[in-house]
Write a protein that holds these residues in place. Structure first.
Motif, PDB file in Angstrom:
ATOM      1  N   GLY A 153       0.842  -1.191   0.000  1.00 27.06           N
ATOM      2  CA  GLY A 153       0.000   0.000   0.000  1.00 27.06           C
ATOM      3  C   GLY A 153       0.874   1.237   0.000  1.00 27.06           C
ATOM      4  N   THR A 154       0.649   2.125  -0.968  1.00 26.83           N
ATOM      5  CA  THR A 154       1.458   3.333  -1.090  1.00 26.83           C
ATOM      6  C   THR A 154       0.597   4.584  -0.914  1.00 26.83           C
ATOM      7  N   VAL A 155       1.258   5.694  -0.670  1.00 26.09           N
ATOM      8  CA  VAL A 155       0.574   6.977  -0.539  1.00 26.09           C
ATOM      9  C   VAL A 155       0.263   7.492  -1.936  1.00 26.09           C
ATOM     10  N   ARG A 156      -1.016   7.742  -2.210  1.00 23.26           N
ATOM     11  CA  ARG A 156      -1.406   8.266  -3.520  1.00 23.26           C
ATOM     12  C   ARG A 156      -1.549   9.781  -3.450  1.00 23.26           C
ATOM     13  N   ASP A 157      -1.642  10.405  -4.612  1.00 29.54           N
ATOM     14  CA  ASP A 157      -1.629  11.865  -4.692  1.00 29.54           C
ATOM     15  C   ASP A 157      -3.006  12.519  -4.632  1.00 29.54           C
ATOM     16  N   ALA A 158      -4.042  11.741  -4.376  1.00 26.07           N
ATOM     17  CA  ALA A 158      -5.386  12.304  -4.295  1.00 26.07           C
ATOM     18  C   ALA A 158      -6.246  11.444  -3.386  1.00 26.07           C
ATOM     19  N   SER A 159      -7.231  12.084  -2.769  1.00 25.26           N
ATOM     20  CA  SER A 159      -8.189  11.384  -1.936  1.00 25.26           C
ATOM     21  C   SER A 159      -9.522  12.113  -2.028  1.00 25.26           C
ATOM     22  N   ASP A 160     -10.532  11.405  -2.464  1.00 25.12           N
ATOM     23  CA  ASP A 160     -11.873  11.988  -2.609  1.00 25.12           C
ATOM     24  C   ASP A 160     -11.843  13.278  -3.416  1.00 25.12           C
ATOM     25  N   GLY A 161     -11.034  13.299  -4.482  1.00 26.61           N
ATOM     26  CA  GLY A 161     -10.973  14.441  -5.383  1.00 26.61           C
ATOM     27  C   GLY A 161     -10.051  15.568  -4.948  1.00 26.61           C
ATOM     28  N   ALA A 162      -9.467  15.461  -3.772  1.00 31.93           N
ATOM     29  CA  ALA A 162      -8.554  16.504  -3.282  1.00 31.93           C
ATOM     30  C   ALA A 162      -7.106  16.055  -3.470  1.00 31.93           C
ATOM     31  N   THR A 163      -6.238  17.008  -3.784  1.00 27.68           N
ATOM     32  CA  THR A 163      -4.815  16.722  -3.946  1.00 27.68           C
ATOM     33  C   THR A 163      -4.187  16.428  -2.590  1.00 27.68           C
ATOM     34  N   VAL A 164      -3.366  15.396  -2.555  1.00 23.17           N
ATOM     35  CA  VAL A 164      -2.636  15.018  -1.346  1.00 23.17           C
ATOM     36  C   VAL A 164      -1.148  15.150  -1.642  1.00 23.17           C
ATOM     37  N   THR A 165      -0.417  15.829  -0.744  1.00 23.53           N
ATOM     38  CA  THR A 165       1.033  15.982  -0.916  1.00 23.53           C
ATOM     39  C   THR A 165       1.812  15.127   0.064  1.00 23.53           C
ATOM     40  N   ARG A 166       1.186  14.797   1.208  1.00 29.32           N
ATOM     41  CA  ARG A 166       1.823  13.909   2.177  1.00 29.32           C
ATOM     42  C   ARG A 166       0.773  13.428   3.176  1.00 29.32           C
ATOM     43  N   LEU A 167       1.120  12.388   3.917  1.00 26.76           N
ATOM     44  CA  LEU A 167       0.272  11.856   4.978  1.00 26.76           C
ATOM     45  C   LEU A 167       1.073  11.805   6.265  1.00 26.76           C
ATOM     46  N   GLU A 168       0.362  11.852   7.369  1.00 28.51           N
ATOM     47  CA  GLU A 168       0.982  11.594   8.658  1.00 28.51           C
ATOM     48  C   GLU A 168       0.205  10.468   9.322  1.00 28.51           C
ATOM     49  N   TYR A 169       0.897   9.366   9.619  1.00 30.21           N
ATOM     50  CA  TYR A 169       0.280   8.230  10.306  1.00 30.21           C
ATOM     51  C   TYR A 169       0.717   8.236  11.762  1.00 30.21           C
ATOM     52  N   THR A 170      -0.219   7.958  12.637  1.00 28.44           N
ATOM     53  CA  THR A 170       0.094   7.771  14.039  1.00 28.44           C
ATOM     54  C   THR A 170      -0.672   6.540  14.520  1.00 28.44           C
ATOM     55  N   LYS A 203      -3.557  11.499   8.718  1.00 28.31           N
ATOM     56  CA  LYS A 203      -3.985  12.864   8.407  1.00 28.31           C
ATOM     57  C   LYS A 203      -3.402  13.207   7.053  1.00 28.31           C
ATOM     58  N   GLU A 204      -4.264  13.701   6.173  1.00 24.35           N
ATOM     59  CA  GLU A 204      -3.831  14.069   4.828  1.00 24.35           C
ATOM     60  C   GLU A 204      -3.457  15.546   4.788  1.00 24.35           C
ATOM     61  N   PHE A 205      -2.447  15.863   3.998  1.00 24.57           N
ATOM     62  CA  PHE A 205      -2.028  17.245   3.791  1.00 24.57           C
ATOM     63  C   PHE A 205      -2.061  17.533   2.301  1.00 24.57           C
ATOM     64  N   GLY A 206      -2.540  18.727   1.958  1.00 24.13           N
ATOM     65  CA  GLY A 206      -2.618  19.139   0.563  1.00 24.13           C
ATOM     66  C   GLY A 206      -1.586  20.203   0.243  1.00 24.13           C
ATOM     67  N   PRO A 207      -1.702  20.799  -0.935  1.00 24.82           N
ATOM     68  CA  PRO A 207      -0.760  21.846  -1.352  1.00 24.82           C
ATOM     69  C   PRO A 207      -0.665  22.966  -0.317  1.00 24.82           C
ATOM     70  N   GLY A 208       0.544  23.444  -0.105  1.00 24.28           N
ATOM     71  CA  GLY A 208       0.753  24.519   0.851  1.00 24.28           C
ATOM     72  C   GLY A 208       0.598  24.100   2.297  1.00 24.28           C
ATOM     73  N   GLY A 209       0.598  22.790   2.553  1.00 17.47           N
ATOM     74  CA  GLY A 209       0.489  22.290   3.923  1.00 17.47           C
ATOM     75  C   GLY A 209      -0.919  22.285   4.474  1.00 17.47           C
ATOM     76  N   VAL A 210      -1.916  22.483   3.607  1.00 18.70           N
ATOM     77  CA  VAL A 210      -3.311  22.479   4.061  1.00 18.70           C
ATOM     78  C   VAL A 210      -3.617  21.125   4.688  1.00 18.70           C
TER      79      VAL A 210
END
Length: 151
Positions: free
Chosen positions: A31-48, A122-129
């Motif tokens: 399982g890899t981190v993809r660049d989109a989730s539910d139509g929103a751009t994803v730049t990184r994830l944080e897992y805890t 937790k998903e993060f989008g462009p600009g750290g959103v």
């Protein structure tokens, strides 16, 4: 073998570790981190994770696999921390004499990890959103699309 780790997961190393001369079937889910989730751009994830409980549940999943299928080896690894798009987040691998057992047990492993192990992302989008924190089970329910979960 089960593990939570905060360093990159090497699927090639997992293959080398799980293989045995007796195993005619090896199934690996990556399982890899993809660049989109539910139509929103994803730049990184944080897992805890709640690590002691997560490890206990992962260990019980491994034990259940060994009790339900004739397998030679089981490896369950989930990464925690900050991951970039393309990074490996989870690997489940099963080696057995035959492909049917390997396929079924590997599918069971990832479905159970997603449904039962206390890991949040937790998903993060462009600009750290920042997006919202979601438990593995919540993500699984959103993306299951009405499919029956393996139990």
């Amino acid at each position: 073998m089960i593990a939570l780790c905060d360093t990159p997961i090497d699927p090639g190393a997992v293959l080398g570790e799980i293989a045995s001369p007796a195993s005619g079937g090896i199934d690996i889910f990556i399982g890899t981190v993809r660049d989109a989730s539910d139509g929103a751009t994803v730049t990184r994830l944080e897992y805890t994770a709640y690590e002691p409980m997560a490890e206990d549940i992962m260990r019980s999943i491994e034990e259940e696999i060994r009790s339900r299928w004739e397998v030679h080896n089981v490896i369950l690894i989930h990464r925690i921390g900050v991951l970039s798009v393309g990074d490996v987040a989870v690997v489940t691998a099963v080696a057995a004499a035959h492909r049917t057992e390997a396929f079924e047990a590997c599918r069971f492993a990832i479905e159970r990890i997603k449904a039962d192990v206390p890991i949040w992302k937790k998903e993060f989008g462009p600009g750290g959103v920042e997006g919202r924190w979601m438990a593995n089970a919540d993500v699984h329910a959103v993306h299951a699309g009405g499919r029956e979960r393996v139990r």
